[in-house]
Structures are given as structure tokens and as C-alpha cells.
Scaffold this active site. Structure first.
Site, PDB file in Angstrom:
ATOM      1  N   ASP A 479       0.860  -1.188   0.000  1.00 11.54           N
ATOM      2  CA  ASP A 479       0.000   0.000   0.000  1.00 11.54           C
ATOM      3  C   ASP A 479       0.893   1.235   0.000  1.00 11.54           C
ATOM      4  O   ASP A 479       2.064   1.138   0.345  1.00 11.54           O
ATOM      5  CB  ASP A 479      -0.819   0.037   1.301  1.00 11.54           C
ATOM      6  CG  ASP A 479      -2.177  -0.604   1.107  1.00 11.54           C
ATOM      7  OD1 ASP A 479      -2.436  -1.035  -0.008  1.00 11.54           O
ATOM      8  OD2 ASP A 479      -2.950  -0.669   2.076  1.00 11.54           O
ATOM      9  N   THR A 481      -0.344   4.635   1.405  1.00 12.60           N
ATOM     10  CA  THR A 481      -0.603   5.465   2.585  1.00 12.60           C
ATOM     11  C   THR A 481      -0.271   4.736   3.875  1.00 12.60           C
ATOM     12  O   THR A 481      -0.780   3.654   4.126  1.00 12.60           O
ATOM     13  CB  THR A 481      -2.082   5.891   2.589  1.00 12.60           C
ATOM     14  OG1 THR A 481      -2.378   6.453   1.323  1.00 12.60           O
ATOM     15  CG2 THR A 481      -2.362   6.898   3.677  1.00 12.60           C
ATOM     16  N   ASP A 810      -4.532  -2.501   4.814  1.00 15.10           N
ATOM     17  CA  ASP A 810      -5.066  -1.988   6.072  1.00 15.10           C
ATOM     18  C   ASP A 810      -6.589  -1.981   6.100  1.00 15.10           C
ATOM     19  O   ASP A 810      -7.189  -1.996   7.154  1.00 15.10           O
ATOM     20  CB  ASP A 810      -4.529  -0.582   6.361  1.00 15.10           C
ATOM     21  CG  ASP A 810      -4.769   0.381   5.209  1.00 15.10           C
ATOM     22  OD1 ASP A 810      -5.469  -0.013   4.251  1.00 15.10           O
ATOM     23  OD2 ASP A 810      -4.270   1.519   5.259  1.00 15.10           O
TER      24      ASP A 810
END
Length: 1203
Positions: A479, A481, A810
Site C-alpha cells: 500500500d 498510505t 489496512d
């Protein structure tokens, strides 16, 4: 009247009533709550308040309390908490008590090879005291017969030592795993409101009456009734087996249950049941009872079966019926790992497990590459060892019989039985040495040691085999972020009323009406759980709580000089008409609130290009309303949004729309009644754009270096993000994922899908194979795209060694990709509970550089096990060949049974401990990953194994046949079986141990390094064990006497033994000089894809039912399968930690539990017909024996199999 914390001690509702309440669903649930007077009345009965500062009169206690003030949530006082715990229970489900040390000792004693040894030793012991009248016995022998019992006793003591060591290892492992389990469970926190403030508490501290905030991605820790909700959808498949998301709301279906996942929306609930009283807790209580019943039933059935078999043999019956005419019990079918069922006559169980559960179990099964290869290796060695052991016994007995009865023509004497038993003992000892019980021990020790150390490196390992798999990783899909960036977001650019500001504007710079709309839109249309708190110290940066993008926008509002909290206090969540929560499909969030003058206002925010397409108006110069034409949109994207994105900024647009009952302005819409809020497409159109902001999320300073290390280690890093393609490209360049002059691809989700699908819209593997090798960044991707990419890379056969993929995630929707990946990393801070559940490792600091440490530890585990293999196989080959050829050539094994048991202890327990605890070095990141098909034993290792074995065999056979002449000592060859120990054979034993000990130092290096001493002093466990073994060997030789069949050696003889031992180090240098590339590839073992080994794995885990004689294996099979019992014990101990929490809540439960559940009428309303808890349709009248894996069902843990 008794009071607690200033309130009556008697609650207005009992525990029984609450349990009954939680059994209702849907409209029934709404009606049931209405019977109690509604949700607010229910809260009143529990002395809690969903709304701050309300006054509740209590009529019953009017004389004492006319009025009672309740703060929002529970008061938080200790007395109140303790009283609630006593009345309604605490939110913990008691775990099954761990096995006691004595139980583990008893399990270790079940090993068939050990049992044979014990029996043989006892027979030997008995025969040594047996003195038949034998006139021919020479007088000389009497002295030695006094010591005849010593060998039998020594073998018994050796067996006891082996058993205690095994049990101790299992005991310490179980304790370590329980500690890990508690750590994982301790990580699970939940938001509740106490004393009017939101606080995060451990799920074990949640109490009945708590007001809990539920949000997207939560795993619900207790049962409750909704007070208020926004677009809330829950995945209840863990309880019902239904994969469809269930819409929840105070007026639709207010019951939310523990163990279910929030897939969308948010809300507030009052907790009504915790721990064993919650729906998941009730299942667990039944499950524990079911397990105990199963154990008792199985024991009873086995006894009855034995009795039936005896009756059969007495009466000669063969029709499978006992005397009474009842049918012998048949084993119930078991659920195979792939989620399919085998059928037995008259007992067909329909498969109705949830769609997602079935493939995943199969996937996990074949997941560990090392596990599959090791099991196959262990079984092959078991076969070879068994064969040689049997041959040794046969040859020894035949030679003895021919020599005694044919050549010497002696009659049979009872004392010869002792000779035959000793031959059997030698054979069994060869088997003990050959079976590599140390393999699982080495694996488990190495993994447990690594897991402990990895916690310090911010890696919380949930599934043990993930640790080792990570060492083979060839690709990481990360990912952006929070993983590659700091996840501390701030607005750095804004575009408002045709003014682009590269610094934060002030409120006076913005036309007043636009400024009010922006501040109101951001404050209201953000989750109320997102907040900016002051730092702990005056100089600290503010703390961002909740969604970081929303925190950046709230920071922007604060920067304009407006207090967002005062706006929220004015417009509370219960005033919201509708909330469209953010999800990966919408990529935006919308909130509808009533307007003061009637009508409604919709505020929305989201990804710029998506919001822009829905806008028809924009505030232009000086706040004048303008039509937002297609040309203006394109100009805005080209001149504002793209430059922001190229600077690595995330761009967010804020817009609104008014629905008015009266005369509508140009950008408003006229309504007569309430609009259809479910028609989202028509609601979210013709919006008025308020502003575009650019949010900066800087790259973590340590990430570029970590990515360089990955690339040097042969691992490809790919970025998969939902962000704009330009933002993604900018961040990927800053991180070093995109390197100048590299041939790479950057795609958006749409383009990626176009390239990998054929004309029918189906995904094709050959099309994915054209894309993934060059793909480095996938932007604007959906979770499905992420899953498709991961699956495509794993299934691809383009690369020679097959890819092993790690994924970070996440969000709730990352679950499928995390589960599919070989190793799934979830974010410990930003990650949702659902993502953590699907993952193998949790990054407690959300940092990419922690993944690099995981790679290092994973490679270290693989290397530690390879080192142990290299060492053990050398000892195996030598010991087995020496025993076999010794038996053929000199009618006796040069290495006695007790001596071989000592060697077994050195090479199994002590060596695995010494070699499995090596510390990782940065050099591990300088080599390429092994991949999926790399041989387990490389050509270099095989060269070392065969080379060292050759040296040791030459030395041992040299000493055996000419050692007595060279060293001028009495020969040990041709001695009577009862003769005492000789110096000759003692020197052979001592030399063998010395060579083994010095070869342990050689085994520390497996990649052909010359300096085997390097880093020796950094591993205190290794040199402590080495010195301990050496001292023990000196004591055994000098003082072992009859017990170890040794005679004390002189200093000269000791020096010779040590000289031959040190020779292995010199010989090791010569072997290293032989070029590995010249060796044939056939010398490497374990090549090929691990799917080839899964059959071998399943073999080791077969259950043989003692009742069904048709399924009984042959005795030979039993010998080698059960010969690996200690291997099984290791697996069993770790097996308790196989399931993630999803298994805790019913995914893997089987028919026996279902029967118990079916009897519970109280649960019938909850469980749907298509439950994942399967029901048996046609259960025959006779008793059936369900195969229930007690270890697995009763475990509540998250940890996967280690071996």
C-alpha cells in the site's frame, strides 16, 4: 436500599432477559426492544446514557432518588465496573487449560520406537538376571554377568532422558505460544464512551452497559443493540454462513453480534452481552462441552469395539454384527482440508459452508513451502531408516544362528534369547538414529526464537509459517498510505473561488458564504471519530485520531480559525438524515442534514476527478456561482489537480447540494416530500463544487533505503494504491520503486483490467503474465484488482522459481488479497480488525522497513533449518552405515545402543537448539530469494554432507579394521556378545562423537563460505551447548564404563580422537574448494513445486481408526508413521494455534458441534439453514463416532502451524 456509585444496585433488566433479547433478529428484534420501552429505556435500565446530560427519573426509587443525572456512557468508576462484571460477566472466554508437563511426558512416551526400545531393554534386564543351569558356561563369564543388567538400565535411563527433553521442549513451546496468543489478543482495542469521553479499551474490559462506537472494519467484540447507525452493513457469515452483508439499523435490525465484521458504515451501540453470554461465547461453551462429550464417547466406543471384536473372534461371526445384533459403530466422515466431504453409507452431510471459507482452508494447507519439503524428506528418511534397521536385525540374527548352530553346531540354550534381544535393540537404535525427530524440533525452535525476536522489530507474527515463507518472498505488493508514507497528513495547497493557494489561506481571503459552506461541509461530513487532539507536551505536534485524510481536512478548518467541534456540537450525529459512508467503490463520502428553513443539504467529499464529474456548478471569482462546463472541468484537472498530484499530493474535492421545498435556485433542486435517498445516482449529481485541496503525506525517511535493500535482495516492490496515478508515480519515484532507465509499467485499475481480460470479460492468466513482470505501480485500483494481481503473480509459471508474494493492507476490503498472498502484512495502527484477521503478520509500527526485517528473519529461519539438515543428515548417513556394515562385517555394531541414543540426543535436541538460534546478519539480504521451487538441499549442502560422511566413514572403518594395530590395543572385533567394553570400540565411539561435534561448526555455513568460525562468539547458545556436549562426552568415556559400554582412554588416545575430529574442519576446507557448478544437478534434493509434496504432508496427518479394520494400515506403515510420532507431537502442540479468529467463530466447526447446537432451541432463530455449521441430515440410529480434532476446536488462538 443498596446502592453502587450513587445508583440502585438492582438493574432494571436481568442477564436472562438480555440473553433472550439477543436471540431475536430483524423486525422481531425491533419489536422486542419496543417491549422494553425502546432503546433509550433499555439504556436507562442498564444505568447508562446514549445522550449526554439527560435527567432520568426513576419512579420505583422515587422516595430515595427523585432525579438521577447520567453522563454519556458509563461513569468509569471502579465500583460500578466491578458490580457490572459480577452481575453480567466479563468479556473473556476462558481458554482450555494447557497440557500439564506429565501429560506431555505421557504423549512423548507414545512413540513406537521408544516403546520397542523400552520393552527390549526390560527383556534384556530380565534376561540378565535369568541364570539357567548351564554346565558348559565358562567361569570367566560370571564376573561380567554381574554387569549384564547395566546396559538394559542405561537404555531405559536414556529413553527417560529423551522423553523428558521432548516433553520439556513441548511444554516451553506451548507456554511461548500462549504468551504470543495473549499478546495478539491484548492488541485488540475498541472505542467506548465512558464518563462522557471516547476512550480505547482492551476488548476484555468491555462491560454490559458500555456505549461502544462501531465503525467500518471493526470486528465486534460483544453483542449489543444499535442506538444510532449510518449506512451500517455487517458480515455475519462467521455465525450464519451467509456471505451477503446484512443491513443494520435501530429500526431495521438493531442486533449486532460478537465475532461479526462491520463492512460498511458506522454507529453507536449499547453492549448487552459479553464473554460466555454473547452469541460467540454461547457457541464456545457448547463447543467445549461437545469436545468433552466427544472424548468420553470415543473412549467408550473404542472399549465397546474391542469387546465386540473379542465376541466376534469367540463366536466366529464375520458379518460385522455383535452378539446382540447391534451394528458395530461406523466412523463418521470427516471434513477434508479442501472443504469437501467424504460420504459414509446412510449418513450424507450436505456441504453448506460459506463460499469464502472453503478455498482458503485449502490455500493455507499448502502454504508453507518448507513444511511440505521437510515432511517429504522426513518420510523418505523414515523409509530408508526402517529398511536398514530391519536388514540389520535380520543379518545379525542370521549370522548368529549360522555361527552358533551350523558352524559351532551348538544346541539351543535359553541364554541365547538374550543375544537375540540385543540384536533387536541394535536394530531399533538404528531406526531411532535414522528417524529425524530433531527436524520439527529445529523448525519449531527456530520459528519460536525468531517470532520472539521479530516482536522487537515490530513484526507481530500470527501464523508461524509466515515467518519462514517471508524469507522466500520474491515480490511485495505494498500500500502507499501509511506504509511507504508517514500517514501524517496536512493540507498544503488549496483551490477556492479560482484562487490557487500554495500556503494556508485565512478565512478573510475566502468569501464568507463559501467559507461557511466549506467549514460546515468538512466538520459535519467527516466521521465524528476523527479528531485532532493537542500534543502531550506544549511543543508537540497535534495528535491525529481516526481517519488521517479527514484529520488533514479538520486541520485545514482549524487553520482557517474555525472550531470544528462547535459545529459538531450543534449538529449531532442523531440529526443526520442519511450518511453515504466511504468505500472503495464510491471513493467518496456524503452526509445529508436537515436545513434550518426546511429541506435538506447534502455535503460530499472524495477523490477530485470523481467528485468533479458529478459537479454542475462551481463558485468562481469573488464567490460568484458559475456553471461548471466540461471545458472548465478539463482545465481545472489540467491546471490544478494534475500539478498537485505530480507533487505527490492527494487531491480531495468538497461539494454540496441543496434540496428545498419552496422555490429552488439554479444550483438547488425542488422537492415535495422526502427524496429517495437510496437512489444514490440521482442524489449525487448536479453538485456545487466548493474547493479542491492538496494533502501532503510525506514519504517515510527510512523507506527509500529499505526498498533499495529489497531490490538488492532480489525482491520486486510494487505499489498498489487507490490514489491518483500522478500522485502514485510521484511517491513511487521518491521511494525508489521507479528507477530511471528501468523498463516499467504504471497502470490505472481500468487499464489493468482491460489488459488482463479477454473479449468475454474473463481474466486470463496468459494476459496477466504479459503485465505483471513489468508492472511497478497500480493506481486507482480496487481491492478486487489487488486480489487479481496477487493471485495472478502466485499462479504464474513465467519465472523459473515461481513467485512468492507478500502483500500489505489496512482496509477491510484488503482481506481477500491478504488471505491469498503467501504472507499478508496488516497495519497495526491504521489497519482494521478485518485486515488483521486476514493477515499473517501485523506491523505494529505500520512501517515498510519492518517488512525488510521480516525478510531477514525469514531467510534466517530457512538457513537455520538448512544448517541443521546438513548436520543431521551427515550424522544419519554415518551412524546408519556404520551400524549396518558393522553388523555384516563383525557381527556386532561398533556403536552400542546407548551410545547411539547419546549421539541421537546430541544431533537432535542439542544441535537443533544450537543451530536454530543463529542471529541473522545483513549478508542474508545480499543473496537472491530461494523462491518456490528451489531445492531444499542445495548442491553445496549435498557436497558437504557426502564429503563429510565419506571422511567420517573412512576414519571409522579404518579404526574398526586396522585401528587396533595402529594404536596397539586389544581388538574389539569378534568379541562375545556379553563381553565387556573394549578400548578399541570406545575409541571408535569417541572419534565419531568428536567428528560430529567439530562438524557442527562446519554446518554453521551452508553457502560455501570458508570462514566457519565467523560470528561464533555472537551466539552464546551455540558455544554453551558445544562446550556442555564436549564435557559430557569426556565424562561418558572416562566414567561411563558398563552403562555406556566404554573404557577409560589414555591422553594419547584422546589426542588421536580430537585429531580426527579437528580433521573434519580441514577436510571441510578441501570440500569447499571443489567447484559446486561442476556437480550434477541430481545431487540437489527437493526441487519442484511444493504442490508435489502435499500428498506426503497429508500422509503424515492421516488418522487411522482402530475400529474399522478395513482401513488399518500394514504394520510396516505403522512403524514408520508412528516412528515420526515425535514429529507429530511437535505439530500437535503447534496445531492448537492453527486457526485465526474467523475459525474461533464457527468457520471450521464440524457436525458434532452442529448436533449440540441443533438441540439448543434458543439458538434456532439465529442459525440459518445455510449455516457454515453443517447439519447431518440422516443420522443413523446407532451411535457414530465423530472425528473431532480436540486440539483444534478448543483452541482460541490465531497462530498457524509451525512445522
Amino acid at each position: 436500599m443498596a446502592t453502587i456509585d450513587g445508583r440502585p444496585a438492582q438493574y432494571g433488566i436481568s442477564l436472562k432477559q438480555l440473553r433472550e433479547l439477543m436471540e431475536h433478529r430483524g423486525r422481531e428484534g425491533v419489536m422486542k426492544i419496543a417491549e422494553f420501552g425502546g432503546i433509550h429505556e433499555l439504556c436507562k435500565k442498564l444505568y447508562t446514557s446514549p445522550n449526554e446530560g439527560k435527567f432520568f427519573p426513576f419512579n420505583i426509587f422515587i422516595q430515595l432518588y427523585n432525579v438521577y443525572v447520567v453522563t454519556l456512557g458509563l461513569s468509569g468508576s471502579k465500583a460500578d465496573e466491578e458490580h457490572r462484571r459480577e452481575t453480567f460477566g466479563s468479556n473473556v472466554i476462558p481458554p482450555k487449560p494447557p497440557k500439564t508437563f506429565l501429560t506431555l511426558v505421557w504423549e512423548a512416551l507414545q512413540d513406537v520406537t521408544l516403546i520397542i526400545l523400552e520393552v527390549a531393554a526390560l527383556v534384556s534386564l530380565g534376561l540378565s538376571f535369568y541364570k539357567p543351569a548351564d554346565e558348559d558356561a565358562p567361569v570367566l563369564q560370571e564376573e561380567e554377568e554381574h554387569h549384564g543388567w547395566i546396559e538394559g538400565l542405561a537404555i531405559l535411563i536414556s529413553v527417560i532422558v529423551v522423553v523428558i527433553v521432548t516433553a520439556f521442549n513441548d511444554y516451553s513451546k506451548e507456554r511461548q505460544f500462549r504468551g504470543l496468543q495473549n499478546r495478539i489478543e491484548g492488541e485488540h482495542k475498541f472505542s467506548v464512551i465512558r464518563g462522557g469521553e471516547v476512550c480505547q479499551i482492551s476488548v476484555g474490559d468491555i462491560l454490559v452497559g458500555d456505549i461502544a462506537q462501531v465503525k467500518y472494519g471493526d470486528l465486534l467484540p460483544a453483542d449489543g443493540c444499535l442506538i444510532q447507525s449510518n449506512d451500517l452493513k455487517v458480515d455475519e457469515s462467521s455465525l450464519t454462513g451467509e456471505s451477503d452483508h446484512v443491513k443494520k439499523g435501530a429500526d431495521v435490525d438493531p442486533m449486532v453480534l460478537s465475532g461479526t465484521h462491520v463492512m460498511e458504515g458506522s454507529g453507536k451501540m449499547v453492549v448487552t452481552a459479553v464473554g460466555v453470554n454473547s452469541q460467540a461465547g454461547i457457541i464456545f461453551t457448547l463447543l467445549g462441552a461437545a469436545v468433552d462429550e466427544q472424548e468420553a464417547e470415543i473412549k467408550k466406543m473404542k472399549k465397546e469395539a474391542k469387546r465386540a471384536n473379542k465376541q466376534k473372534s469367540l463366536t466366529g461371526e464375520s458379518d460385522g454384527r455383535t452378539q446382540k445384533g447391534t451394528q458395530a459403530p461406523t466412523p463418521r466422515q470427516t471434513v477434508s482440508s479442501e472443504g469437501t466431504k467424504s460420504e459414509s453409507e446412510g449418513n450424507h452431510v450436505p456441504q453448506s459452508s460459506s463460499t469464502s471459507a472453503a478455498p482458503e482452508t485449502g490455500h493455507k494447507k499448502e502454504k508453507s513451502v518448507l513444511q511440505a519439503k521437510l515432511t517429504k524428506l522426513a518420510i523418505q528418511i523414515g523409509y530408508a531408516g526402517s529398511t536398514i534397521a530391519v536388514l540389520t536385525v535380520i543379518i545379525l540374527i542370521i549370522q548368529f544362528c549360522i555361527k552358533t548352530f551350523v558352524i559351532d553346531d551348538k544346541p539351543w540354550k535359553n541364554t541365547y534369547a538374550n543375544n537375540l534381544v540385543k540384536h533387536l535393540i541394535i536394530g531399533v537404535t538404528v531406526l531411532v538414529v535414522a528417524v529425524p525427530e530433531g527436524l520439527p524440533l529445529a523448525v519449531t525452535l527456530s520459528l519460536a526464537y525468531s517470532v520472539k525476536k521479530m516482536m522487537k522489530d515490530n513484526n507481530l507474527v500470527r501464523h508461524l509459517d509466515a515467518c519462514e515463507t517471508m524469507g522466500n518472498a520474491t515480490a511485495i505488493c505494498s500500500d502507499k498510505t501509511g506504509t511507504l508514507t508517514t500517514n501524517r497528513m496536512t493540507v498544503v495547497q488549496s483551490y477556492i473561488c479560482e484562487k490557487l493557494c500554495k500556503v494556508l489561506p485565512t478565512l478573510s481571503d475566502i468569501p464568507q458564504h463559501v467559507g461557511n459552506l466549506i467549514t460546515m461541509g468538512i466538520s459535519v461530513n467527516s466521521a465524528y471519530t476523527s479528531n485532532i487532539m493537542g500534543g502531550h507536551n506544549p511543543g508537540d505536534l497535534p495528535i491525529q485520531v481516526g481517519n488521517k485524510t479527514e484529520c488533514a481536512l479538520l486541520g485545514f478548518v482549524q487553520g482557517l480559525g474555525v472550531k470544528y467541534q462547535s459545529i459538531r456540537d450543534e449538529i449531532t450525529e442523531d440529526k443526520f438524515t442519511r450518511v453515504y459512508t466511504f468505500n472503495s467503490v464510491r471513493k467518496s463520502m456524503g452526509t445529508v442534514i436537515p436545513r434550518p428553513n426546511g429541506g435538506y443539504r447534502l455535503y460530499t467529499k472524495g477523490a477530485s476527478e470523481i467528485i468533479m464529474k458529478k459537479c454542475a456548478f462551481i463558485y468562481g471569482h469573488e464567490g460568484a456561482l458559475e456553471k461548471f462546463t466540461r471545458d472548465m472541468q478539463e482545465r481545472l484537472i489540467r491546471e490544478v489537480i494534475e500539478p498537485m498530484a505530480c507533487d505527490g499530493l492527494r487531491t480531495i474535492s468538497v461539494a454540496y447540494r441543496d434540496f428545498v421545498p419552496g422555490k429552488a435556485a439554479i444550483n438547488e433542486v425542488h422537492i415535495d416530500g422526502e427524496p429517495n435517498w437510496d437512489d444514490e445516482e440521482n442524489i449525487m449529481t448536479n453538485l456545487t463544487c466548493l474547493c479542491v485541496v492538496g494533502i501532503e503525506d510525506p514519504v517515510r525517511p527510512e523507506v527509500p533505503d529499505a526498498i533499495r535493500k529489497c531490490q538488492r535482495a532480489g525482491i520486486t516492490v510494487r505499489m498498489v494504491t487507490g490514489d491518483n496515478i500522478n500522485t502514485a508515480r510521484s511517491i513511487a519515484s521518491k521511494c525508489g520503486i521507479l528507477r530511471p532507465n528501468d523498463d516499467f509499467l504504471i497502470l490505472e485499475g481500468k487499464e489493468f483490467n482491460r489488459r488482463i481480460r479477454d473479449s468475454n470479460g474473463d481474466i486470463q492468466q496468459h494476459l496477466i503474465d504479459k503485465v505483471w513482470p513489468k508492472l511497478r505501480v497500480l493506481a486507482r485500483s480496487s481491492p478486487t484488482d489487488k486480489y487479481t494481481l496477487v493471485k495472478g503473480i502466485i499462479d504464474s509459471t513465467v519465472s523459473e522459481n515461481r513467485e512468492v508474494v507478500a502483500v500489505t493492507g489496512d482496509g477491510t476490503n484488503d482481506g481477500p488479497a491478504l488471505k491469498k498472498a503467501d504472507v499478508g502484512f496488516a497495519m497495526g495502527i491504521a489497519g482494521t480488525d478485518v485486515a488483521k484477521e486476514a493477515s499473517d503478520i501485523i506491523l505494529t509500527d505500520d512501517n515498510f522497513s519492518s517488512i525488510v526485517k521480516a525478510v531477514m528473519w525469514g531467510r534466517n529461519v530457512y538457513d537455520s533449518i538448512a544448517k541443521f539438515l546438513q548436520f543431521q543428515l551427515t550424522v544419519n548417513v554415518v551412524a546408519v552405515i556404520v551400524a549396518f556394515i558393522g553388523a555384516c562385517a563383525v557381527q556386532d555394531s561398533p556403536l552400542k545402543a546407548v551410545q547411539m541414543l547419546w549421539v541421537n540426543l546430541i544431533m537432535d535436541t542439542l544441535a537443533s537448539l544450537a543451530l536454530a538460534t543463529e542471529f541473522p546478519t545483513p549478508d542474508l539480504l545480499l543473496r537472491k530469494p530461494y523462491g518456490r521451487t528451489k531445492p531444499l538441499i542445495s548442491r553445496t549442502m549435498m557436497k558437504n554432507i557426502l564429503g563429510q560422511a565419506l571422511y567420517q566413514l573412512v576414519i571409522i572403518f579404518g579404526l574398526l579394521f586396522v585401528g587396533d594395530l595402529i594404536l596397539d590395543i586389544e581388538s574389539g572385533r569378534g568379541q562375545e556378545l556379553n563381553a565387556g567394553p573394549t578400548q578399541h570400540f570406545t575409541i571408535i565411539f569417541n572419534t565419531f562423537v568428536m567428528m560430529t561435534l567439530f562438524n557442527e561448526i562446519n554446518a554453521r555455513k551452508i553457502h560455501g563460505q570458508r570462514n566457519v568460525i565467523e560470528g561464533l562468539l555472537t551466539n552464546p547458545i551455540f558455544y554453551t551447548i558445544w562446550i556442555f556436549t564436549m564435557i559430557s562426552q569426556v565424562l561418558i568415556i572416562q566414567y561411563g564404563k558398563m552403562a555406556f559400554s566404554t573404557r577409560a582412554l589414555s591422553l594419547d588416545q584422546w589426542l588421536w580422537c580430537i585429531f580426527f575430529g579437528i580433521g573434519t574442519l580441514v577436510w571441510g576446507q578441501l570440500i569447499t574448494s571443489v567447484p559446486t557448478r561442476k556437480l550434477p544437478k541430481i545431487l540437489s534434493w527437493g526441487r519442484g513445486h511444493p504442490e508435489e509434496y502435499t500428498d506426503a504432508m497429508n500422509l503424515g496427518e492421516e488418522r487411522f481408526d482402530s475400529i474399522d479394520s478395513d482401513k488399518k494400515p500394514r504394520a510396516g506403515q505403522i512403524l514408520w508413521i508412528r516412528g515420526l510420532t515425535r514429529l507429530q507431537t511437535q505439530i500437535r502442540v503447534v496445531n492448537a494455534f492453527r486457526q485465526g479468529l474467523d475459525a474461533r467463530y464457527g468457520d471450521h466447526t464440524n457436525t458434532s458441534l452442529a448436533e449440540v447446537l441443533r438441540k439448543q432451541t434458543s439458538l434456532s432463530k439465529r442459525l440459518s439453514e445455510t449455516s457454515s455449521i453443517e447439519y447431518a441430515d440422516n443420522i443413523p440410529d446407532e451411535l457414530t463416532i465423530p472425528e473431532i480434532d480436540v486440539e483444534r476446536l478448543s483452541s482460541h488462538s490465531h497462530t498457524e502451524t509451525a512445522v
